[in-house]
Design a protein around this motif. Structure first.
Motif, PDB file in Angstrom:
ATOM      1  N   SER A   1      78.195  31.682  10.386  1.00  0.00           N
ATOM      2  CA  SER A   1      77.748  31.257   8.609  1.00  0.00           C
ATOM      3  C   SER A   1      77.609  29.192   8.703  1.00  0.00           C
ATOM      4  CB  SER A   1      77.679  31.850   7.630  1.00  0.00           C
ATOM      5  OG  SER A   1      77.080  32.980   7.436  1.00  0.00           O
ATOM      6  N   PHE A   2      76.871  28.828   9.021  1.00  0.00           N
ATOM      7  CA  PHE A   2      77.108  26.670   9.058  1.00  0.00           C
ATOM      8  C   PHE A   2      75.850  26.364   8.804  1.00  0.00           C
ATOM      9  CE2 PHE A   2      76.962  22.982  11.663  1.00  0.00           C
ATOM     10  CZ  PHE A   2      77.943  22.673  11.185  1.00  0.00           C
ATOM     11  N   ASP A   3      75.825  25.385   8.101  1.00  0.00           N
ATOM     12  CA  ASP A   3      74.585  24.950   7.315  1.00  0.00           C
ATOM     13  C   ASP A   3      73.941  23.402   7.440  1.00  0.00           C
ATOM     14  OD1 ASP A   3      74.412  26.749   5.126  1.00  0.00           O
ATOM     15  OD2 ASP A   3      75.613  25.612   3.769  1.00  0.00           O
ATOM     16  N   GLY A   4      74.594  22.524   8.882  1.00  0.00           N
ATOM     17  CA  GLY A   4      74.612  21.812   9.095  1.00  0.00           C
ATOM     18  C   GLY A   4      75.140  20.241   8.146  1.00  0.00           C
ATOM     19  N   PRO A   5      74.269  19.481   8.736  1.00  0.00           N
ATOM     20  CA  PRO A   5      74.951  18.433   7.729  1.00  0.00           C
ATOM     21  C   PRO A   5      75.557  18.208   6.553  1.00  0.00           C
ATOM     22  CG  PRO A   5      72.342  18.393   7.801  1.00  0.00           C
ATOM     23  CD  PRO A   5      72.766  19.662   8.954  1.00  0.00           C
ATOM     24  N   CYS A   6      75.265  19.774   6.081  1.00  0.00           N
ATOM     25  CA  CYS A   6      75.902  19.195   4.636  1.00  0.00           C
ATOM     26  C   CYS A   6      76.569  20.991   4.573  1.00  0.00           C
ATOM     27  CB  CYS A   6      74.502  19.395   3.163  1.00  0.00           C
ATOM     28  SG  CYS A   6      74.246  21.917   3.329  1.00  0.00           S
TER      29      CYS A   6
END
Length: 372
Positions: free
Chosen positions: A118-123
């Motif tokens: 699980s990883f939300d990128g830039p945020c």
């Protein structure tokens, strides 16, 4: 014997993150563990009734159980397979990757785990935490296991999907993404919520950008919808009849049709100790009540919507969640807006209004394989 059962196992409610939208928050973050007795009982039921058993280790944060816990689980799987040599058992894990080390990587590789993170990128630092650590661990794992895939939750903080896509492209990670939904911690952080209109606009912008890239990432929702547009029977859980094909077991041994709290709060099938088979769990009164509720919606959709064949009335958990929170049918609006946009693009390819040679390699592959 039935073909396949997907079992979402929640080995613990514990988690070392406190994500701002966590749907699991309502269940608490207790340091409990699913017992091996309950796990083995369910596994034996599965291999007796199904040709293929997919075990999805979820959470909480599943790695908080420790690697020895999973070594013991693998030992149980090996013993069961000795008794049922024709059984096919697959292991997957969805994790935040914060606890990964070389020992874990070796374990995943040796035991053929499919790992998603699980990883939300830039945020990510805002909505979750520890971006630098998670990226480092993900890249390290990818060196050994190339099929590692990220799952991003799309909220107000990363709704610019082209920007989010480029973030993942820079680290070389294929991605899945889901829109945030109003459940659990998101109830208290509704500033993160997005509207269906916002989501549709951004996904469609990303699609129009993605189709012409020379080196595109695999974007899960595009691949799924392209299969449907090209007439290929390839469905994922949110666009298929999942009931009776998925099962979830929580740390205390309770069984539910899936892991989402919108279903778990109302439709406990049984405790694992109370049933002799998965079929018996699916024959429970709770399952009958859920099926009745879902079938009402499906009949309405089938009678009124030309896209029913493609969406299959969407995910039952989302239907219940949307009914409870009064936000309307987010998934229905989103599906119509996104799928129709992709479908129109594919029709232009079929009519030769768009040249196949101008498209990205993934789309060219679809055309070469499925266009006659």
């Amino acid at each position: 014997m039935k073909k396949v059962i997907t079992i979402i196992l929640k080995p613990t409610d514990a988690c070392n993150f406190r994500c701002l939208y966590c749907f699991h928050e309502d269940m608490g973050y207790i340091r409990n563990r699913l017992s091996f007795e309950h796990f083995e009982r369910l596994l034996r039921m599965a291999v007796k009734e199904y040709e293929n058993t997919v075990l999805v280790w979820h959470g909480g944060e599943p790695m908080m159980c420790g690697i020895d816990y999973y070594r013991s689980a693998i030992d149980i799987i090996k013993e069961v397979k000795k008794e049922y040599p024709n059984a096919h058992i697959y292991n997957e894990m969805q994790t935040n990757l914060s606890l990964l080390n070389d020992e874990w990587i070796k374990f995943f590789k040796e035991n053929e785990f499919q790992v998603g993170f699980s990883f939300d990128g830039p945020c990510h630092d805002f909505t979750r935490q520890n971006s630098e650590l998670v990226i480092k661990n993900a890249l390290k794992l990818k060196e050994i296991m190339p099929n590692v895939e990220a799952l991003a939750v799309i909220s107000k903080k990363n709704i610019n999907l082209i920007e989010t896509y480029e973030y993942f492209a820079k680290i070389g990670m294929n991605l899945k993404f889901n829109a945030i939904f109003k459940e659990g911690a998101a109830n208290d952080n509704d500033f993160l919520l997005i509207t269906p209109k916002e989501y549709v606009e951004e996904v469609n912008k990303l699609f129009d950008y993605w189709v012409y890239l020379e080196k595109p990432l695999f974007v899960d929702v595009f691949i799924n919808y392209l299969h449907l547009c090209f007439g290929v029977p390839h469905r994922v859980c949110y666009n298929a009849s999942c009931l009776g094909k998925w099962l979830s077991m929580f740390p205390d041994g309770s069984l539910y049709p899936c892991a989402h709290s919108s279903i778990a709060n109302h439709y406990k099938l049984a405790h694992i100790s109370e049933v002799e088979s998965i079929e018996e769990a699916f024959e429970s009164d709770a399952m009958a009540d859920l099926l009745f509720t879902v079938l009402e919606k499906r009949r309405h959709c089938q009678a009124t919507c030309p896209l029913f064949y493609y969406c299959q009335s969407n995910c039952p958990a989302s239907q219940l969640r949307n009914k409870e929170n009064g936000l309307g049918d987010f998934e229905c609006v989103a599906f119509k807006g996104i799928f129709t946009h992709i479908q129109q693009f594919v029709e232009k390819i079929k009519s030769k209004e768009i040249e196949v040679s101008s498209l990205n390699p993934i789309l060219q592959s679809f055309c070469n394989k499925y266009l006659k």
